[in-house]
Write an enzyme that holds these catalytic residues in place. Structure first.
Site, PDB file in Angstrom:
ATOM      1  N   ALA A   9       0.869  -1.219  -0.199  1.00 55.90           N
ATOM      2  CA  ALA A   9      -0.296   0.261   0.276  1.00 55.90           C
ATOM      3  C   ALA A   9       0.781   1.026  -0.124  1.00 55.90           C
ATOM      4  O   ALA A   9      -0.051   2.246   0.474  1.00 55.90           O
ATOM      5  CB  ALA A   9      -1.565   0.092   1.225  1.00 55.90           C
ATOM      6  N   PHE A  13      -1.188   0.621  -7.184  1.00 55.51           N
ATOM      7  CA  PHE A  13      -2.695  -0.163  -6.517  1.00 55.51           C
ATOM      8  C   PHE A  13      -2.980   0.245  -5.184  1.00 55.51           C
ATOM      9  O   PHE A  13      -3.725   0.671  -5.085  1.00 55.51           O
ATOM     10  CB  PHE A  13      -2.499  -1.138  -7.215  1.00 55.51           C
ATOM     11  CG  PHE A  13      -2.366  -0.809  -8.742  1.00 55.51           C
ATOM     12  CD1 PHE A  13      -2.243  -0.318  -9.791  1.00 55.51           C
ATOM     13  CD2 PHE A  13      -2.107  -2.490  -9.457  1.00 55.51           C
ATOM     14  CE1 PHE A  13      -1.647  -0.103 -10.887  1.00 55.51           C
ATOM     15  CE2 PHE A  13      -1.441  -2.770 -10.943  1.00 55.51           C
ATOM     16  CZ  PHE A  13      -1.481  -1.290 -11.244  1.00 55.51           C
ATOM     17  N   ARG A  33       6.687  -2.650   2.761  1.00 58.43           N
ATOM     18  CA  ARG A  33       8.737  -2.491   3.476  1.00 58.43           C
ATOM     19  C   ARG A  33       8.361  -1.265   3.573  1.00 58.43           C
ATOM     20  O   ARG A  33       9.482  -0.376   4.822  1.00 58.43           O
ATOM     21  CB  ARG A  33       9.341  -3.276   2.647  1.00 58.43           C
ATOM     22  CG  ARG A  33       9.060  -4.241   2.756  1.00 58.43           C
ATOM     23  CD  ARG A  33      10.248  -5.322   1.273  1.00 58.43           C
ATOM     24  NE  ARG A  33       9.734  -4.181  -0.160  1.00 58.43           N
ATOM     25  CZ  ARG A  33      10.128  -4.262  -1.105  1.00 58.43           C
ATOM     26  NH1 ARG A  33      11.518  -5.255  -1.304  1.00 58.43           N
ATOM     27  NH2 ARG A  33       9.871  -3.624  -2.460  1.00 58.43           N
ATOM     28  N   VAL A  60       6.836  -9.040   2.202  1.00 58.28           N
ATOM     29  CA  VAL A  60       5.856 -10.382   3.063  1.00 58.28           C
ATOM     30  C   VAL A  60       7.143 -11.895   1.881  1.00 58.28           C
ATOM     31  O   VAL A  60       6.600 -12.359   2.060  1.00 58.28           O
ATOM     32  CB  VAL A  60       5.559 -10.173   0.902  1.00 58.28           C
ATOM     33  CG1 VAL A  60       3.722  -9.235   1.507  1.00 58.28           C
ATOM     34  CG2 VAL A  60       5.956 -10.075  -0.039  1.00 58.28           C
ATOM     35  N   ASN A  85      -1.680  -8.336  -3.339  1.00 61.04           N
ATOM     36  CA  ASN A  85      -1.092  -6.140  -4.380  1.00 61.04           C
ATOM     37  C   ASN A  85      -0.111  -6.476  -3.955  1.00 61.04           C
ATOM     38  O   ASN A  85       1.219  -5.969  -5.385  1.00 61.04           O
ATOM     39  CB  ASN A  85      -2.213  -5.002  -3.971  1.00 61.04           C
ATOM     40  CG  ASN A  85      -1.106  -4.165  -4.976  1.00 61.04           C
ATOM     41  OD1 ASN A  85      -1.573  -4.296  -5.876  1.00 61.04           O
ATOM     42  ND2 ASN A  85      -0.280  -3.008  -4.434  1.00 61.04           N
ATOM     43  N   TYR A 151       8.262 -13.314 -15.051  1.00 60.08           N
ATOM     44  CA  TYR A 151       7.481 -12.449 -14.303  1.00 60.08           C
ATOM     45  C   TYR A 151       5.793 -13.229 -14.606  1.00 60.08           C
ATOM     46  O   TYR A 151       5.180 -12.783 -13.996  1.00 60.08           O
ATOM     47  CB  TYR A 151       7.567 -10.670 -14.929  1.00 60.08           C
ATOM     48  CG  TYR A 151       6.731 -10.298 -14.094  1.00 60.08           C
ATOM     49  CD1 TYR A 151       6.082  -9.556 -12.898  1.00 60.08           C
ATOM     50  CD2 TYR A 151       5.570  -9.265 -14.986  1.00 60.08           C
ATOM     51  CE1 TYR A 151       5.249  -8.930 -12.544  1.00 60.08           C
ATOM     52  CE2 TYR A 151       3.825  -8.824 -15.153  1.00 60.08           C
ATOM     53  CZ  TYR A 151       4.529  -8.288 -13.551  1.00 60.08           C
ATOM     54  OH  TYR A 151       2.928  -7.322 -13.317  1.00 60.08           O
ATOM     55  N   LYS A 155       2.606 -14.199 -13.020  1.00 58.26           N
ATOM     56  CA  LYS A 155       1.483 -13.561 -12.510  1.00 58.26           C
ATOM     57  C   LYS A 155       0.287 -15.243 -12.901  1.00 58.26           C
ATOM     58  O   LYS A 155      -0.779 -14.774 -12.962  1.00 58.26           O
ATOM     59  CB  LYS A 155       1.056 -12.504 -13.347  1.00 58.26           C
ATOM     60  CG  LYS A 155       1.908 -11.062 -13.102  1.00 58.26           C
ATOM     61  CD  LYS A 155       1.257 -10.997 -11.406  1.00 58.26           C
ATOM     62  CE  LYS A 155       1.425  -9.977 -10.756  1.00 58.26           C
ATOM     63  NZ  LYS A 155       0.997  -9.845  -9.630  1.00 58.26           N
ATOM     64  N   GLY A 182      -3.309  -4.445 -17.142  1.00 61.50           N
ATOM     65  CA  GLY A 182      -2.549  -4.493 -17.895  1.00 61.50           C
ATOM     66  C   GLY A 182      -2.108  -2.996 -17.747  1.00 61.50           C
ATOM     67  O   GLY A 182      -1.663  -2.311 -16.298  1.00 61.50           O
TER      68      GLY A 182
HETATM   69  P1  NDP Z   1       4.320  -0.398  -7.409  1.00 62.00           P
HETATM   70  O1  NDP Z   1       6.151  -0.350  -7.743  1.00 62.00           O
HETATM   71  O2  NDP Z   1       4.249   1.137  -7.719  1.00 62.00           O
HETATM   72  O3  NDP Z   1       3.941  -0.691  -6.165  1.00 62.00           O
HETATM   73  C1  NDP Z   1       3.863  -2.349  -5.594  1.00 62.00           C
HETATM   74  C2  NDP Z   1       4.049  -2.644  -3.858  1.00 62.00           C
HETATM   75  O4  NDP Z   1       4.014  -3.371  -3.768  1.00 62.00           O
HETATM   76  C3  NDP Z   1       4.285  -1.284  -3.335  1.00 62.00           C
HETATM   77  O5  NDP Z   1       3.977  -1.106  -2.275  1.00 62.00           O
HETATM   78  C4  NDP Z   1       5.627  -2.577  -2.613  1.00 62.00           C
HETATM   79  O6  NDP Z   1       6.061  -1.745  -1.458  1.00 62.00           O
HETATM   80  C5  NDP Z   1       4.866  -3.184  -2.452  1.00 62.00           C
HETATM   81  N1  NDP Z   1       6.165  -4.789  -2.881  1.00 62.00           N
HETATM   82  C6  NDP Z   1       6.785  -4.828  -3.613  1.00 62.00           C
HETATM   83  N2  NDP Z   1       7.824  -6.101  -2.890  1.00 62.00           N
HETATM   84  C7  NDP Z   1       7.153  -6.282  -1.781  1.00 62.00           C
HETATM   85  C8  NDP Z   1       7.868  -7.087  -0.243  1.00 62.00           C
HETATM   86  N3  NDP Z   1       8.741  -8.386  -0.500  1.00 62.00           N
HETATM   87  N4  NDP Z   1       7.130  -7.018   1.122  1.00 62.00           N
HETATM   88  C9  NDP Z   1       5.990  -6.708   0.164  1.00 62.00           C
HETATM   89  N5  NDP Z   1       5.336  -5.394  -0.762  1.00 62.00           N
HETATM   90  C10 NDP Z   1       6.128  -5.211  -1.360  1.00 62.00           C
HETATM   91  O7  NDP Z   1       3.507  -1.126  -8.377  1.00 62.00           O
HETATM   92  P2  NDP Z   1       2.277  -1.382  -9.038  1.00 62.00           P
HETATM   93  O8  NDP Z   1       1.143  -0.626  -7.757  1.00 62.00           O
HETATM   94  O9  NDP Z   1       1.821  -1.237 -10.251  1.00 62.00           O
HETATM   95  O10 NDP Z   1       2.008  -3.459  -8.664  1.00 62.00           O
HETATM   96  C11 NDP Z   1       1.127  -3.931  -7.579  1.00 62.00           C
HETATM   97  C12 NDP Z   1       0.680  -4.934  -8.162  1.00 62.00           C
HETATM   98  O11 NDP Z   1      -0.397  -4.758  -9.854  1.00 62.00           O
HETATM   99  C13 NDP Z   1       2.348  -5.972  -8.464  1.00 62.00           C
HETATM  100  O12 NDP Z   1       1.732  -6.955  -8.388  1.00 62.00           O
HETATM  101  C14 NDP Z   1       2.187  -5.870  -9.534  1.00 62.00           C
HETATM  102  O13 NDP Z   1       2.779  -6.690 -10.341  1.00 62.00           O
HETATM  103  C15 NDP Z   1       0.949  -5.906 -10.789  1.00 62.00           C
HETATM  104  N6  NDP Z   1       0.381  -5.345 -11.736  1.00 62.00           N
HETATM  105  C16 NDP Z   1       0.996  -4.424 -12.359  1.00 62.00           C
HETATM  106  C17 NDP Z   1       0.485  -3.109 -13.617  1.00 62.00           C
HETATM  107  C18 NDP Z   1       1.060  -2.208 -14.166  1.00 62.00           C
HETATM  108  O14 NDP Z   1       1.281  -2.184 -15.208  1.00 62.00           O
HETATM  109  N7  NDP Z   1       1.297  -2.015 -12.660  1.00 62.00           N
HETATM  110  C19 NDP Z   1       0.015  -4.326 -14.034  1.00 62.00           C
HETATM  111  C20 NDP Z   1      -0.824  -5.414 -13.649  1.00 62.00           C
HETATM  112  C21 NDP Z   1       0.133  -5.577 -12.396  1.00 62.00           C
HETATM  113  P3  NDP Z   1       7.129  -1.663  -0.112  1.00 62.00           P
HETATM  114  O15 NDP Z   1       8.446  -1.291  -2.047  1.00 62.00           O
HETATM  115  O16 NDP Z   1       7.027  -0.343   0.478  1.00 62.00           O
HETATM  116  O17 NDP Z   1       7.127  -2.755  -0.003  1.00 62.00           O
HETATM  117  C1  8X3 Z   2       2.509  -5.643 -15.951  1.00 66.14           C
HETATM  118  C2  8X3 Z   2       2.024  -4.916 -17.221  1.00 66.14           C
HETATM  119  O1  8X3 Z   2       2.419  -5.458 -19.723  1.00 66.14           O
HETATM  120  O2  8X3 Z   2       4.476  -4.945 -18.263  1.00 66.14           O
HETATM  121  O3  8X3 Z   2       2.076  -6.556 -15.236  1.00 66.14           O
HETATM  122  O4  8X3 Z   2       3.703  -7.432 -17.854  1.00 66.14           O
HETATM  123  S1  8X3 Z   2       2.997  -5.190 -18.269  1.00 66.14           S
END
Ligand code: NDP
Ligand code: 8X3
Length: 249
Positions: A9, A13, A33, A60, A85, A151, A155, A182
């Site tokens: 968070a 997202f 983190r 996590v 997430n 990756y 997913k 996406g």
């Molecule tokens: P961000 O990088 O903006 O956010 C990722 C979040 O995950 C951060 O809050 C980070 O917090 C947390 N995180 C990462 N690794 C860890 C860990 N080891 N332990 C705890 N928390 C962790 O990316 P998004 O918001 O885009 O990504 C959120 C999710 O959506 C992911 O699963 C990503 O794969 C997925 N996704 C993203 C897309 C995109 O295009 N953006 C499209 C489809 C899916 P912190 O660093 O503080 O730990």
């Molecule tokens: C994130 C979207 O297209 O970079 O999951 O894989 S993509």
């Protein structure tokens, strides 16, 4: 008022989901983190919405810590919604050139981390007699693209595990929804390209991508339906994108 636990968070997202639920009167538990970012978000949400917000700081990937903090924690009593997430992509390399360390971090976070958090929280949901698990997948979990290898595999695992949870948790009245977004403009690409912001920005140039708020609205919609309704799976893209391969710039 519902109680919702959101992993990841501190940005993207997860942060948008936290704001959406705080603004609509729910109790939220935000995790990640980066403690400073979570505390800042808490301050903002309390000031803006007077929302009840709890911060839990953990990685996590750390099984011991996840269970210490989440299993049977009174803070989680009567939890309604878990949003899995937290996740990341690291690198965009050909299979033979990609880094084993990157692969391991993605598997440990996106797959094993999701499993640890879910397992640790399940006893609370079961005790309560139901709940809702939202897993964040990706279009990368629908089609494998060049240089997406591990990756995409993580997913695809989120898709498979969501199906598995939905089947095995039927008897506990736990809804399971997987959301596959996406391309969305968050910190995702900056993390993927290891801080190279210029390279990251090019991913979102020439079209209007999804934003965190779009995913937050969708999570909110899926969790706001009547008790007997479960949206199993959502694939959502911006209008410029059809799937992992077709993006009109
Ligand atoms: P961000 O990088 O903006 O956010 C990722 C979040 O995950 C951060 O809050 C980070 O917090 C947390 N995180 C990462 N690794 C860890 C860990 N080891 N332990 C705890 N928390 C962790 O990316 P998004 O918001 O885009 O990504 C959120 C999710 O959506 C992911 O699963 C990503 O794969 C997925 N996704 C993203 C897309 C995109 O295009 N953006 C499209 C489809 C899916 P912190 O660093 O503080 O730990
Ligand atoms: C994130 C979207 O297209 O970079 O999951 O894989 S993509």
């Amino acid at each position: 008022m519902k109680k919702i636990l959101i992993t990841g968070a501190s940005s993207g997202f997860g942060k948008a989901i936290a704001e959406k639920f705080a603004s609509s009167g729910h109790e939220i538990i935000i995790t990640g983190r980066r403690e400073n970012l979570l505390n800042k978000l808490k301050e903002e949400l309390v000031a803006k919405y007077e929302a009840p917000v709890t911060v839990l700081v953990f990685d996590v990937q750390n099984k011991k810590k996840v269970f210490e903090l989440l299993q049977d924690n009174p803070i989680l009593e009567n939890l309604d919604i878990l949003v899995n997430n937290a996740g990341l992509a690291l690198g965009r390399d050909l299979f033979d050139e990609a880094s084993l360390d990157d692969w391991e971090t993605m598997i440990d976070t996106n797959v094993k981390g999701l499993l640890y958090v879910t397992k640790a929280v399940l006893s609370t949901l079961i005790k309560k007699g139901g709940g809702h698990i939202i897993n964040i997948g990706s279009t990368a979990g629908k089609e494998v693209y060049e240089r997406g290898n591990v990756y995409c595999a993580t997913k695809m695992s989120v898709e498979a595990l969501s199906q598995a949870m939905r089947i095995d948790l039927l008897r506990h009245k736990i809804k399971v929804t997987v959301i596959h977004p996406g391309a969305a403009d968050t910190e995702f690409s900056t993390v993927r390209f290891k801080g190279d912001k210029k390279k990251a920005d090019t991913v979102y140039e020439g079209y209007t991508p999804l934003y965190g708020t779009d995913i937050a609205d969708t999570v909110h919609y899926c969790t706001d339906l009547p008790a007997h309704v479960c949206i199993n799976s959502v694939v959502m893209t911006c209008v410029a994108q059809a799937n992992s391969f077709y993006l009109f710039k």
